[in-house]
Design an enzyme around this catalytic site. Structure first.
Site: not given
Ligand code: FAD
Length: 290
Positions: A18, A79, A109, A148, A168, A179, A215
């Site tokens: 990444e 992403h 998200r 996560y 998803k 993560q 970091q």
């Molecule tokens: P979601 O899947 O929406 O989950 C967020 C929360 O909502 C979780 O607590 C989950 O349990 C809950 N949830 C999910 N779906 C539902 C549903 N349908 N109904 C009710 N609750 C639900 N961030 C950036 O800004 N840019 C990046 O490029 C980036 N890259 C990343 C790469 C990786 C590998 C990882 C692990 C994270 C990355 N992130 C990035 C961080 C990420 O955006 C955050 O962790 C964010 O808070 C959650 O994103 P998500 O897509 O998992 O959200």
């Protein structure tokens, strides 16, 4: 090629890196040069983060991913976050990716910034994935999702979070990237529970070689990863010797990866921090084990 096909064709652990794009135009050349040096390690794909730097930085996500795919000849994943995009904006970003030849996205998200109200078209990553899958013109684009091992910071517990990860997959995500974590036991527990929840797609373990104490403090604040005693001892010993800390961080990551490979992990996703030294040294240590 879709990342899901790489997993199918390879038949052994998939290695991915990444990188993050520049925040300003002035940083573009130096990051492109770092990416070129990282690409020499020939990972199966390289992903490019998105989001924090506003519209210009998000154009750079596309441009860096296009460079990886078209010039370095390595599969690229861009992403995309939905917290800051409307439906129309998501389609515009996807069209930009498709025009640049990018065939894979990590659908997220994004983190909610308390000072910036989120856009409301999508509540969760799964909503954006369903929306994209309603549009057959993007059928050629592979979609991955985040997960996560210690549970997402907003989730009540790991089980609830895993059931949300399942949404998803049901919406169309074909693989998952975790993560970062520093204790493999969290990954193994997550993987077992995910399987029980009917999640059968490949899961890549996200590994971050630590390069500085600042970091690690920032990362732990952001994502809440636990720090095992062994890891804390390493940081404490080398925190005032930056070069030694980088090498100790790489050695720790190599040790984690060796154990993950022994457990039959589907993929290893290395958070390179755009640092070619880290990527090269780590691959020289674990390359033959894959
Ligand atoms: P979601 O899947 O929406 O989950 C967020 C929360 O909502 C979780 O607590 C989950 O349990 C809950 N949830 C999910 N779906 C539902 C549903 N349908 N109904 C009710 N609750 C639900 N961030 C950036 O800004 N840019 C990046 O490029 C980036 N890259 C990343 C790469 C990786 C590998 C990882 C692990 C994270 C990355 N992130 C990035 C961080 C990420 O955006 C955050 O962790 C964010 O808070 C959650 O994103 P998500 O897509 O998992 O959200």
């Amino acid at each position: 090629m879709k990342i899901s096909e790489i997993f199918k064709n390879k038949g052994k652990t998939v290695l991915s890196f990444e990188v993050f794009p520049p925040k300003k135009t002035s940083g573009f050349e130096s990051i492109r040069s770092a990416v070129d040096q990282i690409a020499v390690c020939a990972p199966d794909y390289i992903s490019v983060t998105y989001g924090a730097g506003g519209n210009i930085a998000n154009t750079f996500t596309r441009d860096i991913a296009a460079h990886i795919k078209n010039d370095c000849k390595i599969e690229a994943m861009a992403h995309i976050t939905c917290v800051n995009n409307t439906k129309e904006e998501v389609l515009t970003v996807l069209d930009g990716f498709a025009d640049a030849g990018i065939e894979n996205i990590l659908a997220l998200r994004g983190d909610i910034n308390p000072d910036v109200p989120p856009k409301t078209d999508f509540k969760h990553a799964s909503d954006m994935i369903s929306f994209i899958r309603e549009h057959s013109k993007y059928d050629h684009i592979g979609i991955s999702g985040a997960c996560y091992p210690e549970g997402h910071t907003e989730a009540q517990n790991l089980t609830e979070d895993i059931l949300n990860v399942r949404k998803k997959i049901d919406a169309g995500a074909e693989e998952l990237i975790t993560q970062l974590f520093f204790d493999n036991e969290f990954f193994y527990e997550f993987r077992d529970k995910a399987k029980l929840a009917g999640i059968n797609v490949p899961i890549s373990a996200g590994i971050m070689p630590v390069t500085s104490k600042t970091q690690i403090e920032r990362m732990v604040t952001m994502c809440g990863a636990s720090l095992p005693q062994k890891f804390v001892r390493m940081i404490t010993k080398y925190e005032h010797r930056p070069d030694a800390l980088v090498d100790a961080g790489i050695a720790y990551a190599a040790d984690q990866i060796t154990d993950l490979l022994a457990s039959g992990v589907d993929g290893i996703h290395i958070y390179t921090m755009n640092n070619p030294y880290i990527a090269r040294k780590l691959v020289s240590m674990i390359g033959k084990l894959l």
